[in-house]
Design a protein around this motif. Structure first.
Motif, PDB file in Angstrom:
ATOM      1  N   LEU A 192      14.263  -4.161 -10.016  1.00 28.43           N
ATOM      2  CA  LEU A 192      14.319  -2.962  -9.347  1.00 28.43           C
ATOM      3  C   LEU A 192      12.807  -2.427  -9.639  1.00 28.43           C
ATOM      4  O   LEU A 192      12.393  -1.900  -8.463  1.00 28.43           O
ATOM      5  CB  LEU A 192      15.257  -1.849 -10.067  1.00 28.43           C
ATOM      6  CG  LEU A 192      15.412  -0.713  -9.222  1.00 28.43           C
ATOM      7  CD1 LEU A 192      15.728  -0.433  -7.953  1.00 28.43           C
ATOM      8  CD2 LEU A 192      16.380   0.363  -9.901  1.00 28.43           C
ATOM      9  N   LEU A 193      12.201  -2.205 -10.576  1.00 23.25           N
ATOM     10  CA  LEU A 193      11.054  -1.807 -10.842  1.00 23.25           C
ATOM     11  C   LEU A 193      10.145  -2.460  -9.931  1.00 23.25           C
ATOM     12  O   LEU A 193       8.963  -1.973  -9.358  1.00 23.25           O
ATOM     13  CB  LEU A 193      10.693  -2.154 -12.399  1.00 23.25           C
ATOM     14  CG  LEU A 193       9.284  -1.218 -12.937  1.00 23.25           C
ATOM     15  CD1 LEU A 193       9.679   0.054 -12.656  1.00 23.25           C
ATOM     16  CD2 LEU A 193       9.034  -1.819 -14.271  1.00 23.25           C
ATOM     17  N   HIS A 205      10.161  -3.478  -7.021  1.00 28.03           N
ATOM     18  CA  HIS A 205      10.283  -2.967  -5.621  1.00 28.03           C
ATOM     19  C   HIS A 205       9.255  -1.527  -5.684  1.00 28.03           C
ATOM     20  O   HIS A 205       8.568  -1.368  -4.587  1.00 28.03           O
ATOM     21  CB  HIS A 205      11.769  -2.413  -5.287  1.00 28.03           C
ATOM     22  CG  HIS A 205      12.445  -3.764  -5.086  1.00 28.03           C
ATOM     23  ND1 HIS A 205      12.597  -3.986  -3.940  1.00 28.03           N
ATOM     24  CD2 HIS A 205      13.240  -4.589  -5.766  1.00 28.03           C
ATOM     25  CE1 HIS A 205      13.467  -5.080  -3.624  1.00 28.03           C
ATOM     26  NE2 HIS A 205      13.959  -5.405  -4.752  1.00 28.03           N
ATOM     27  N   ALA A 206       9.222  -1.025  -6.760  1.00 29.31           N
ATOM     28  CA  ALA A 206       8.383   0.038  -6.714  1.00 29.31           C
ATOM     29  C   ALA A 206       6.893  -0.675  -6.734  1.00 29.31           C
ATOM     30  O   ALA A 206       6.002   0.119  -6.202  1.00 29.31           O
ATOM     31  CB  ALA A 206       8.435   0.777  -7.973  1.00 29.31           C
ATOM     32  N   VAL A 210      10.055   0.753   2.212  1.00 30.16           N
ATOM     33  CA  VAL A 210      10.314   0.082   1.147  1.00 30.16           C
ATOM     34  C   VAL A 210      11.916   0.356   0.334  1.00 30.16           C
ATOM     35  O   VAL A 210      12.640  -0.281   0.021  1.00 30.16           O
ATOM     36  CB  VAL A 210       9.474  -0.216  -0.040  1.00 30.16           C
ATOM     37  CG1 VAL A 210       9.878  -0.960  -1.396  1.00 30.16           C
ATOM     38  CG2 VAL A 210       8.171  -0.949   0.354  1.00 30.16           C
ATOM     39  N   TRP A 236      10.903   6.755  -8.143  1.00 28.62           N
ATOM     40  CA  TRP A 236      11.110   5.354  -8.557  1.00 28.62           C
ATOM     41  C   TRP A 236      11.195   5.419 -10.033  1.00 28.62           C
ATOM     42  O   TRP A 236      12.148   4.530 -10.548  1.00 28.62           O
ATOM     43  CB  TRP A 236       9.974   4.556  -7.976  1.00 28.62           C
ATOM     44  CG  TRP A 236       9.992   3.924  -6.669  1.00 28.62           C
ATOM     45  CD1 TRP A 236       9.385   4.705  -5.556  1.00 28.62           C
ATOM     46  CD2 TRP A 236      10.811   2.887  -6.178  1.00 28.62           C
ATOM     47  NE1 TRP A 236       9.560   3.789  -4.583  1.00 28.62           N
ATOM     48  CE2 TRP A 236      10.598   2.832  -4.826  1.00 28.62           C
ATOM     49  CE3 TRP A 236      11.768   2.051  -6.924  1.00 28.62           C
ATOM     50  CZ2 TRP A 236      11.104   1.855  -3.917  1.00 28.62           C
ATOM     51  CZ3 TRP A 236      12.369   1.111  -5.796  1.00 28.62           C
ATOM     52  CH2 TRP A 236      12.098   1.006  -4.606  1.00 28.62           C
ATOM     53  N   VAL A 249      14.742   3.789 -11.928  1.00 25.08           N
ATOM     54  CA  VAL A 249      14.759   2.702 -12.970  1.00 25.08           C
ATOM     55  C   VAL A 249      15.299   3.401 -14.156  1.00 25.08           C
ATOM     56  O   VAL A 249      16.320   2.687 -14.709  1.00 25.08           O
ATOM     57  CB  VAL A 249      13.205   2.252 -13.134  1.00 25.08           C
ATOM     58  CG1 VAL A 249      13.275   1.369 -14.187  1.00 25.08           C
ATOM     59  CG2 VAL A 249      12.882   1.463 -11.859  1.00 25.08           C
ATOM     60  N   PHE A 288      19.137   3.681 -14.881  1.00 26.47           N
ATOM     61  CA  PHE A 288      20.141   2.649 -15.278  1.00 26.47           C
ATOM     62  C   PHE A 288      20.183   2.829 -16.824  1.00 26.47           C
ATOM     63  O   PHE A 288      21.199   2.524 -17.460  1.00 26.47           O
ATOM     64  CB  PHE A 288      19.627   1.289 -14.847  1.00 26.47           C
ATOM     65  CG  PHE A 288      19.882   1.316 -13.208  1.00 26.47           C
ATOM     66  CD1 PHE A 288      20.977   0.404 -13.037  1.00 26.47           C
ATOM     67  CD2 PHE A 288      19.055   1.480 -12.374  1.00 26.47           C
ATOM     68  CE1 PHE A 288      21.171   0.284 -11.538  1.00 26.47           C
ATOM     69  CE2 PHE A 288      19.264   1.452 -10.876  1.00 26.47           C
ATOM     70  CZ  PHE A 288      20.374   0.655 -10.524  1.00 26.47           C
TER      71      PHE A 288
END
Lengths: 403, 403, 403
Positions: free
Chosen positions: A29-30, A32-33, A55, C214, C218, C221
């Motif tokens: 997920l990070l 994607h940042a 994005v 962002w 993250v 989670f």
């Protein structure tokens, strides 16, 4: 060990299997940042907010398209799809789904970087949905899950299946070649090629570009080290090979790129893409070489396509992910061999066949998806919108102000 | 427990030992992004891209120099060096190597912050290579691995070895004193001290400086909590002491620094450096005091050296890492004692001897490495390059543009 | 299994319990960086450095106030408070304390975003200290730890306790309603409402706002998946529900907000806040709906309050955390029911009662804390300080410069 303790042990191992893969997913997920900030730093300032929105929305559409359609198609008719089935014992299903979901959502995020600064918002989201719902599940079923006997056929021919440890072709190569198709379909940015030749658009903000790169670098360890089905398969060799390929890519980018900031940072990413395929079978020195070659390739190819009129690949995603993904798979076929210090079990021919399949599915699939959308809906901003910048045109905002 | 289950348990524990240390290493990798952004935010805008390139290339050179040479020297003649030995069972070797590698790569990253804005690119990389290949392995062999009977001698004299849980001296103190030497060697930035006195160069971008600090803060938990050889040695006290020292450092920096943004953020880092030595032996209230004192010390010393002509330490790395690393080791010798609420097993004298060794090796080593390079190759940009800024001079780019 | 192995197994499980919760805490620490950067990007440029300092100092004061006072009050007279008790076996106490500490420190960080750009520094820290030392421990004792028979009473009335898996009301709702009170107490920013109507203050830096988002995404989670007492309770369903609510929030924000950058990014956060309460009991499709509704609600309410003179909520923290926290708890009461695809064990009535308690304690508590400070000490910058900007007035610095 009595029954109770056996149960406890099993519960513990299942919790650990869930935990490590969720942590891997959070690191992806990070990433994607990271994609978002590499784009923010590279595009012109008038398109920064648009890149961020794109994005983030791409990620969401990917999550929905793959969870609700793609994973269903992929499962059918072999097993009941996760989202529609009983979810009473979900701890075992969802963590891996989460990891895969966020990993493959990298595909539209990668493509997005090639067609930035002139792509329409909703048509691009539609392309994302089509890729995640239909195109990727087909490739995945073919290569990773061997639904159509592809891997069995390769084993039969070459005594080894196609080896792609952390999706160098299945994600990066595929995305890179689809991005090349999308870039060809949409055409270059306004003013990029004029009668007097090429005009460069330098990066708007190097620190944001670097931030994105650092985020990707850190997230990559989740993408590779944790890309195993169960915790006991965690492999220390992978982490070393990833760091060696990254270091090699940076140093090679520094040397060949003669100190260019973009080549140094993309050198890290080039090494990381290329090592994905064979991180589990190479010697660390081979990983160093693989990453270095990837970075040199990026510098040479990126420099070359800058002068081509047809390909205006804003973030260089085709050389970065497309070419290096293919190189990585080939490198795994070379350096994975015991004669070259590898752990064996790979075939160069199987690797080449797998790479070709990735290229073909990515490029043809990308042409189909982006071409059809361009033809029937329109993929490109109006000239006025593009000139004004996507931030003001689409989002009614300026990215930053000094007030 | 039958034989099969014993094997399973052992496999699980080994996978967990690999996993936690890889996660620690990923957090320490993140810290390098922190070093990069503290530098980006603090240097003048004309040197931002250079700072980013320097930290990334330093990291790569460190990886290669330590893996290919430093760890080999360190191992020889005691055990076969990892990279050249059989790597058939690498899961046990590489994760810890990865963690150590990224931890000690902090040393050149720290030094880099002191000599920013006027250092040449390749000579600085050469210094990094020398430190990682030769200088650090010597200190490490001496203090951490007791190759030369140093710790045994301390135990003989003071009934306790030198205690430095997470490398307050071995990494931070060493780096800080080497940075002081490097700063003395290279001299102050152009225009910093003129006939009319000192000119301040205010930070170019506070948000980036703060971003770097936050990244370091988060990464620090990997650097400390996960700095244990095996998962069962994870110690909950460490995490509490780290957060208490950090909080104390921030509040003390706020009060003594009278709201100064830099002192508040460096207060966090001061506390974090100082707690590294004794995080496993102090009471949380002692950790609070240790962090607060470190932050007050940073404010006082940083303010004082600003007025000195000789030391132009751009990011204040000598007071931050050098002085606080020493203070941390001394504080561990004080508050680690049971009489002061500690868990015992430390000797103030052994701590002072260890601190002195760190200072001497760091300062002399730094003088040698940076001094010899300065003498024979030249460590400093030409006056024209420095005036123009390293971004345009070395990387042919401007860090950001409004276009 | 002989005795030795039993001990080993127990040691391993305890280490794992410590490790996962420390990792969760580190991710929640990261969230504070997220709060900081959402604020930096949203406030005017003249208040950016102040926002950074405020979040960092708030965090430290929270750590100290809760560790030294709040957790003591909460424990007393039921058990010896951690910090003052024996700490010889701290591995079991501190990791969870660390996680809780950093989680509830989100409360002042959230409130801070509502009253940004005109609040005094030290009085705000005093409010933080009062909340963390007294107000939150009261709510926590009431709802989470059932000190006063509250949950037992709910079980008696509605056959189910108040269900709030990851503190949608106990942290987010409480903070949001306290922020509404603080915003009413402090009044709108200068120039926001003039005789000629409302003046908008657009975000100063969209990339920093997006970076904060962002980081929060993250970190979330860690905040949710790892919010369990022991590792074997890690629940894979939670991670899927969190990602579905996030995706739903983003897509809904895109549609209802008509491409607005702020609504897209706050859509992600709206979904994440709302899913906290019932992430462990809902079907993923219900999570999607919960997140989408939360995002629509944010867009509608935020747009509405922009036109109200009394509420100048800079970051929209009341609609984001206050309203969505309440919605999340109600949604858990709805979609947690087996008739609507949930896992059961919830009562809509108990949820509504719990939500009302959160609103009342948050709003009344916020009025008391911020109102009394405003009355007796003064919560607001002088008009000159506010006009000049908090960066220059309080910190004697400009956030960024082009030099």
């Amino acid at each position: 060990m009595d029954a109770l303790q056996e149960v406890q042990q099993e519960v513990l191992v299942r919790a650990l299997d869930a935990l490590f893969i969720i942590q891997g997913g959070a690191l992806v997920l990070l990433m994607h940042a990271g994609f978002a900030f590499v784009e923010v730093g590279t595009v012109r300032r008038k398109n920064q907010a648009n890149g961020l929105c794109r994005v983030l929305c791409d990620l969401s559409v990917s999550v929905l398209a793959y969870t609700l359609i793609g994973s269903v198609i992929f499962a059918w008719p072999f097993s009941p799809p996760a989202i529609w089935s009983s979810w009473a014992a979900p701890a075992d299903i969802w963590p891996r789904h989460f990891f895969i979901l966020l990993s493959i959502a990298a595909i539209p995020a990668i493509i997005s970087g090639g067609i930035a600064e002139r792509v329409r918002f909703v048509p691009q989201l539609l392309a994302t949905a089509l890729i995640m719902a239909f195109l990727f599940p087909f490739l995945d079923a073919l290569v990773v899950h061997d639904r159509f006997g592809f891997q069995a056929q390769l084993c039969c021919w070459f005594a080894a299946p196609f080896h792609d440890y952390a999706d160098a072709v299945v994600i990066h190569g595929f995305a890179g070649w689809a991005a090349l198709a999308a870039t060809l379909v949409i055409g270059p940015r306004q003013g990029r090629f004029g009668p007097k030749g090429r005009k460069d658009f330098p990066p708007s903000n190097i620190p944001f570009m670097a931030l994105g790169t650092w985020i990707l670098m850190v997230g990559w360890f989740g993408f590779t080290v944790l890309a195993v089905p169960a915790i006991h398969q965690i492999n220390g060799l992978v982490v070393m090979n990833v760091v060696m390929a990254m270091a090699g890519g940076i140093v090679a980018g520094l040397i060949i790129g003669r100190g260019d900031t973009g080549f140094i940072h993309n050198g890290a990413l080039s090494g990381l893409v290329a090592i994905c395929a064979g991180a589990d079978v190479m010697h660390p020195l081979a990983a160093l070489l693989t990453g270095s070659v990837a970075s040199v390739g990026f510098v040479l190819i990126f420099t070359r396509i800058q002068q081509r009129r047809r390909v205006d690949d804003v973030l260089g995603v085709w050389p970065l992910h497309g070419v290096n993904g293919i190189w990585g798979v080939v490198a795994a076929g070379l350096f994975g061999q015991t004669a070259l210090g590898g752990l064996g079990g790979v075939s160069l021919y199987a690797q080449i066949v797998g790479a070709l399949v990735g290229i073909v599915v990515g490029f043809i699939g990308g042409l189909l998806v982006y071409g059809l959308i361009h033809l029937f809906i329109g993929l490109r901003l109006s000239p006025e919108q593009e000139a004004r910048g996507a931030d003001l045109s689409l989002h009614r905002i300026r990215s930053s102000r000094n007030e």
